[in-house]
Design an enzyme around this catalytic site. Sequence first.
Site, short mmCIF file in Angstrom:
data_model
loop_
_atom_site.label_atom_id
_atom_site.label_comp_id
_atom_site.label_asym_id
_atom_site.label_seq_id
_atom_site.Cartn_x
_atom_site.Cartn_y
_atom_site.Cartn_z
N LYS A 172 0.86 -1.19 0.00
CA LYS A 172 0.00 0.00 0.00
C LYS A 172 0.89 1.23 0.00
CE LYS A 172 -4.32 1.04 2.46
NZ LYS A 172 -4.98 0.84 3.75
N VAL A 173 0.67 2.13 -0.95
CA VAL A 173 1.49 3.36 -1.05
C VAL A 173 0.55 4.57 -1.09
CG1 VAL A 173 3.29 2.14 -2.35
CG2 VAL A 173 1.55 3.40 -3.61
#
Length: 217
Positions: free
Chosen positions: A83-84
């Site tokens: 997740k970014v």
Amino acid sequence: MKFFVDTADVDAIAELNDLGMVDGVTTNPSLILKSGRDILEVTKEICDLLQGPVSAEVVATDADEMISEGRKLAEIAPNIAVKVPLTWAGLKTCKTLTDAGTMVNVTLCFSANQALIAAKAGATFISPFIGRLDDINLDGMELIADIRAIYDNYDFNTQILAASIRSANHMKDAALIGADVATAPPAVIKAMANHVLTDKGLAQFLSDWEKTGQKIL
Ligand code: G3P
């Protein structure tokens, strides 16, 4: 619509998973804090519970470090989705990791343009935050509808992962619009089964049954 559970609470995930209701899990730094667990350990435990994607979030803000963190998280298990955040560094990380075959969930999305650019960077999932937009008097669900229309216009493969879901109504509305996935806390998923008329009807049936004096077992 796929159901992801938005928590790092392993017992809560396991309970819903036993009912076949868990298509994936999302976590974030706040949920790791809430769990009181080590990120690598708890994420591994969750990945071992199910086959679906498990989002684990990076915390670096520059691209090189984010990519290194993402690679480390991806080593936990094959079902990790890194997740970014929806920043330029996050988009660079997204492109690098997806090119290498890692799933990426681009999070903290608050506009249709952000969702469009994340799809261009090859995001596996885009996470628009419904509740946090509603919190500031904007319409979170309208954003989901806009992204659905844009992605359908161009056949983007990026999956819309409706996030920051706070109520059972959010789940219904996301499903009506056609979000590919909704991630919600366990309590919201459980609340979807509730209806006051179900409770009332059951009370009536049980009281009438009592009067028959019969037993099934
Ligand atoms: O995983 C991100 C997310 O769903 C956040 O929800 O309720 O903290 O806005 P909330």
